[in-house]
Design an enzyme around this catalytic site. Structure first.
Site, PDB file in Angstrom:
ATOM      1  N   TYR A  16       0.849  -1.188   0.000  1.00 14.52           N
ATOM      2  CA  TYR A  16       0.000   0.000   0.000  1.00 14.52           C
ATOM      3  C   TYR A  16       0.878   1.228   0.000  1.00 14.52           C
ATOM      4  CZ  TYR A  16       1.601  -1.914   4.253  1.00 14.52           C
ATOM      5  OH  TYR A  16       2.420  -2.495   5.173  1.00 14.52           O
ATOM      6  N   SER A 245       6.800   0.602  11.202  1.00 13.38           N
ATOM      7  CA  SER A 245       6.474  -0.692  10.626  1.00 13.38           C
ATOM      8  C   SER A 245       5.090  -1.130  11.075  1.00 13.38           C
ATOM      9  CB  SER A 245       7.506  -1.733  11.055  1.00 13.38           C
ATOM     10  OG  SER A 245       7.402  -1.944  12.449  1.00 13.38           O
ATOM     11  N   LYS A 246       4.607  -2.184  10.474  1.00 15.42           N
ATOM     12  CA  LYS A 246       3.257  -2.665  10.746  1.00 15.42           C
ATOM     13  C   LYS A 246       2.978  -2.857  12.224  1.00 15.42           C
ATOM     14  CE  LYS A 246       2.514  -5.111   6.469  1.00 15.42           C
ATOM     15  NZ  LYS A 246       2.493  -6.415   5.851  1.00 15.42           N
ATOM     16  N   ARG A 247       3.944  -3.400  12.915  1.00 15.50           N
ATOM     17  CA  ARG A 247       3.757  -3.682  14.335  1.00 15.50           C
ATOM     18  C   ARG A 247       3.496  -2.429  15.144  1.00 15.50           C
ATOM     19  NH1 ARG A 247       7.257  -7.369  17.633  1.00 15.50           N
ATOM     20  NH2 ARG A 247       5.529  -6.659  18.906  1.00 15.50           N
ATOM     21  N   LYS A 248       4.040  -1.320  14.676  1.00 13.87           N
ATOM     22  CA  LYS A 248       3.980  -0.097  15.467  1.00 13.87           C
ATOM     23  C   LYS A 248       2.808   0.792  15.097  1.00 13.87           C
ATOM     24  CE  LYS A 248       8.752  -0.799  15.852  1.00 13.87           C
ATOM     25  NZ  LYS A 248       9.856  -0.947  14.930  1.00 13.87           N
TER      26      LYS A 248
END
Length: 485
Positions: A16, A245-248
RNA sequence: GUCCCCAUCGUCUAGCCCGGUCUAGGACACCGCCCUUUCACGGCGGCAACACGAGUUCGAAUCUCGUUGGGGACGCCA
């Protein structure tokens, strides 16, 4: 110096639109608009395995949502293979590039060995040292070959608008691959060729590309071409100072859209992150941003993406938003939360307008419109336990509520002024202050202790609904009391 | 391991290039007070920073060097 400023945003469709990429896009767009230049969109999809046409759609949609309109493109690198080959041929003929027959496996092995010995790895030029005979032999066997740039001795330097004079010893660089064995260009090569071909005047990108720029400068020199101006922007980091990042949390710009952030807020926020105008303004309209944007105000340190400040800014925009437009923005969120169905939107618009006005100074995101006022749409709200023990704390409360219902049941005009008058009269008759009754009615009709002015809420609910809700609360309190005795 | 970049309140930053006007300004967050039926909004106030060490200088947040800390890059990924 330039006839016309031409800048580009070059996302790769392997995901994305990342907020980091979005910020770079915002800066390029603002720079283009500020200078009446062109903003070009290029899709870097040379890596077939990681490119997905559907992702291109998401990226285009995200850019449109942000209102970053592009003047040219999207160009696709995958459709420009001939161009790269032609440029590679030029380098080969100029003796600035050479073929390399080393297998990826061999290279990987050598790299790992070097890493183990803790020495810096650069390509050892095995294939540059090949004799004509050896080359002929490899060719006769149809050995796959990649093309490498030949890096001369000396040092490479360039001027960066943000980081000023930068230089690096060429021996730190190696003869990197520019064309893969299947003739597809590598990133650094494709970028240079495209920027040249598209007559890009300013390369504005993240500072994670600083190291690449040295390689690209070498490519411009090898091609005897003029370089664009470079401006490397500091990188946005997450709260823990690591890359976002995605985790954050949210990484895709669409995540922010779905969480109820306004596109103009994202543009504003992304623009002032790592950049500030001379006068320290923070809330700036698109026009103001375009007017004052310049690369000179860009800072060199990596900023942290501060979600709290983003939220604050979103709230500021919501409060200042035009009510009619706000209704349009809020409706999709109400529908998504199952608070209403699309068919009824038209009939309830007037009501929605009042609703939005009541909540606009209480909502920090569009999504909160569908959360904070949920009770106005659904009868099955629960009473907040903490408020219950504080407000529904005696059998008397039930009686008072009962009296209030009786008084409003005879009202023929259910408007907030009338309701307020009635409530104060009821309190007066009961010989109590209005406040406790107000709190009880609020909890009875909304289930919560806080929110917009009560009489507005009651008017919005309507007489019938209010009566129903208060009666339900009276029953609730009685049941609750019984439990104690 | 090598190379590159960076360093002001917890966070975003102004000031730095062109040393004195800086007892370092603004914003977010946090805390208090006011407004108020509540929650918010708004207003007022508070807390809080020049990473460290040398040097240059009459004088350094500002210039130089070093240390430490953080980030990034070292692919036939982009």
């Amino acid at each position: 110096m330039y006839n016309q400023v031409r800048v580009r945003i070059a996302p790769s469709p392997s995901g994305y639109l990342h907020v980091g990429t979005a910020r770079i896009a915002v800066c390029n767009w603002l720079f283009a608009r500020h200078n009446q230049g062109k903003f070009i969109l290029r899709i870097e999809d040379t890596d077939i395995t990681r490119s997905d046409p559907r992702m291109v759609e998401v990226i285009l949609e995200s850019l449109k949502w942000l209102g970053l309109d592009w003047d040219e493109g999207p160009y696709y690198q995958s459709q420009r293979m001939e161009l790269y080959k032609r440029y590679a041929q030029v380098l080969l003929e100029k003796n600035k590039a050479y073929y390399c027959y080393c297998t990826p496996e061999t290279l990987k092995r050598k790299r790992e060995e070097a890493a183990q010995k803790k020495i810096n790895w650069v390509y050892d030029r095995t294939c540059l040292k090949l004799s004509e005979q050896e080359k002929a032999e490899l060719e006769s066997k149809n050995t796959p070959k990649a093309m490498r740039i030949f890096i001369p001795e000396g040092e490479t330097s360039f001027y960066d608008i943000v980081y000023k004079d930068l230089k690096k010893e060429n021996k730190e660089l190696d003869d990197f691959v520019i064309l893969r064995s299947d003739f597809r260009p590598t990133y650094n090569f494709a970028v240079v060729v495209d920027d040249l071909d598209m007559r890009i005047t300013h390369v504005i990108r993240g500072n994670d590309h600083l190291a690449n720029t040295f390689k690209q400068v070498l490519l411009y020199r090898a091609l005897d071409e003029m370089m664009p101006a470079f401006a490397h922007l500091p990188l946005n980091l997450a709260m823990d100072r690591q890359k976002i990042s995605k985790r954050k949390g949210a990484v895709a710009i669409t995540d922010y859209r779905d969480a109820g952030y306004l596109p103009e807020v994202m543009v504003n926020f992304l623009a002032i992150s790592g950049w500030s105008p001379k006068d320290e303004r923070e809330i700036m309209s698109r026009e103001e941003l375009v007017q004052s944007y310049s690369l000179e105000g860009v800072s060199q340190a990596n900023p942290i993406f501060d979600m709290q400040k983003l939220e604050w800014m979103n709230g500021e925009y919501i409060r200042a938003y035009d009510n009619e437009r706000l209704v349009d923005e809020v409706i999709p969120f109400l529908i998504r939360e199952n608070l209403m169905i699309p068919e009824t939107v038209k009939d309830t618009r007037g009501w929605l307008l009042k609703y939005v006005v009541l909540f606009k100074e209480r909502a920090k995101t569009l999504k909160e419109f569908a959360e904070k006022g949920k009770y106005l749409f659904a009868f099955d709200y629960q009473y907040d336990p903490k408020a219950v023990s504080k407000t529904f704390n005696s059998a008397e409360v039930a009686d008072r509520l009962g009296q209030f219902v009786e008084k409003i049941s005879v009202l023929d005009e259910f408007k907030k002024d009338k309701i307020e008058e009635t409530l104060r009269k009821t309190a007066d008759d009961l010989k109590i202050e209005p406040a406790p009754l107000i709190h009880a009615v609020r909890l009875a009709t909304t289930g919560v202790a806080g929110g917009p002015p009560l009489f507005d809420i009651l008017e919005l609910l309507g007489k019938e609904e209010v009566e129903k809700r208060i009666k339900k609360a009276v029953e609730f309190i009685k049941a609750e009391r019984k439990g104690y005795s």
